[in-house]
Design a protein around this motif. Structure first.
Motif, PDB file in Angstrom:
ATOM      1  N   GLU A   1       0.812  -1.214   0.000  1.00  0.00           N
ATOM      2  CA  GLU A   1       0.000   0.000   0.000  1.00  0.00           C
ATOM      3  C   GLU A   1       0.850   1.271   0.000  1.00  0.00           C
ATOM      4  O   GLU A   1       0.537   2.235  -0.694  1.00  0.00           O
ATOM      5  N   ARG A   2       1.915   1.277   0.763  1.00  0.00           N
ATOM      6  CA  ARG A   2       2.717   2.497   0.919  1.00  0.00           C
ATOM      7  C   ARG A   2       3.813   2.658  -0.129  1.00  0.00           C
ATOM      8  O   ARG A   2       4.170   3.783  -0.476  1.00  0.00           O
ATOM      9  N   HIS A   3       4.366   1.520  -0.563  1.00  0.00           N
ATOM     10  CA  HIS A   3       5.540   1.607  -1.428  1.00  0.00           C
ATOM     11  C   HIS A   3       5.395   0.850  -2.752  1.00  0.00           C
ATOM     12  O   HIS A   3       6.318   0.851  -3.570  1.00  0.00           O
ATOM     13  N   GLY A   4       4.268   0.168  -2.936  1.00  0.00           N
ATOM     14  CA  GLY A   4       4.033  -0.541  -4.188  1.00  0.00           C
ATOM     15  C   GLY A   4       4.909  -1.758  -4.410  1.00  0.00           C
ATOM     16  O   GLY A   4       5.109  -2.189  -5.544  1.00  0.00           O
ATOM     17  N   CYS A   5       5.441  -2.317  -3.350  1.00  0.00           N
ATOM     18  CA  CYS A   5       6.274  -3.521  -3.497  1.00  0.00           C
ATOM     19  C   CYS A   5       6.022  -4.454  -2.317  1.00  0.00           C
ATOM     20  O   CYS A   5       5.469  -4.063  -1.295  1.00  0.00           O
ATOM     21  N   GLY A   6       6.446  -5.685  -2.487  1.00  0.00           N
ATOM     22  CA  GLY A   6       6.286  -6.665  -1.427  1.00  0.00           C
ATOM     23  C   GLY A   6       7.507  -6.736  -0.535  1.00  0.00           C
ATOM     24  O   GLY A   6       8.454  -5.957  -0.675  1.00  0.00           O
ATOM     25  N   VAL A   7       7.492  -7.673   0.368  1.00  0.00           N
ATOM     26  CA  VAL A   7       8.594  -7.908   1.298  1.00  0.00           C
ATOM     27  C   VAL A   7       9.285  -9.197   0.876  1.00  0.00           C
ATOM     28  O   VAL A   7       8.651 -10.248   0.815  1.00  0.00           O
ATOM     29  N   ALA A   8      10.565  -9.121   0.568  1.00  0.00           N
ATOM     30  CA  ALA A   8      11.314 -10.310   0.168  1.00  0.00           C
ATOM     31  C   ALA A   8      11.716 -11.144   1.378  1.00  0.00           C
ATOM     32  O   ALA A   8      11.752 -12.363   1.322  1.00  0.00           O
ATOM     33  N   GLU A   9      12.014 -10.487   2.484  1.00  0.00           N
ATOM     34  CA  GLU A   9      12.432 -11.201   3.689  1.00  0.00           C
ATOM     35  C   GLU A   9      11.949 -10.417   4.900  1.00  0.00           C
ATOM     36  O   GLU A   9      11.998  -9.188   4.922  1.00  0.00           O
TER      37      GLU A   9
END
Length: 195
Positions: free
Chosen positions: A157-165
């Motif tokens: 929502e905030r940065h347009g990317c997921g979390v890799a780890e």
């Protein structure tokens, strides 16, 4: 259609009783569920906790008795298993019956040898029958799972990317280790041949 939406195995233990109380308070008149235990006397003690649940029933069920277990599993949409300490010697027959009957299964144990044995023995049958087998839905994992979900959602929502780890570090806790967890730890440490 199966008559029981939900079945609680091990309903008279500490965590099973909490589940029964929650179902009665939260879903009372709307949910057809079954509470089970090996002891008729202990099941009688549960009945006051089910006072708001007219569709709830209590049944004897011993997970080591295949006929008793089968009669419960085949009539349920989902089985939530609290019959453990340890789980590895009690849950595998339940997982097998659920996989065979296409009944969904959930438990609270963090016993990794059980997870491995369950997958190795019954994953193919569960996939074929449509049963979802879900272990470790308790304190061992739920806080971490919810935190990971919320972090992933916030990043998108905030940065347009997921979390890799994602790394988590638990802080101080006011709780302690239950007697069941201690008994399970002792059992697992003394049985080196487990998967």
């Amino acid at each position: 259609m199966r008559p029981n939406t939900l079945t609680i195995l091990g309903a008279t233990g500490f965590t099973g009783r909490l589940a029964v109380e929650y179902l009665n308070e939260r879903y009372g008149s709307d949910l057809a569920y079954v509470v089970t235990a090996r002891s008729a006397a202990k099941l009688e003690e549960l009945k006051p906790l089910m006072a708001n649940s007219p569709k709830a029933t209590a049944m004897l069920c011993d997970v080591t008795d295949p006929e008793s277990l089968d009669s419960v599993v085949k009539n349920s949409v989902c089985v939530v298993n609290f019959a453990g300490t340890p789980f590895i010697d009690k849950a595998l027959p339940v997982v097998e019956a659920c996989a065979r009957h296409g009944t969904h299964y959930c438990d609270i144990t963090g016993e990794i040898p059980l997870h491995r044995a369950s997958y190795d023995r019954y994953n193919a049958a569960a996939a074929e029958s449509g049963a979802i087998i879900l272990h470790q839905c308790g304190y061992d994992s739920v806080p971490a799972d919810i935190t990971a979900f919320m972090a992933q959602k916030a990043m998108r929502e905030r940065h347009g990317c997921g979390v890799a780890e994602l790394r988590m570090y638990p802080g101080d806790s006011a709780g302690g280790v239950s007697g069941g967890a201690l008994a399970t730890g002792g059992f697992l440490m003394s049985n080196k041949e487990l998967p």
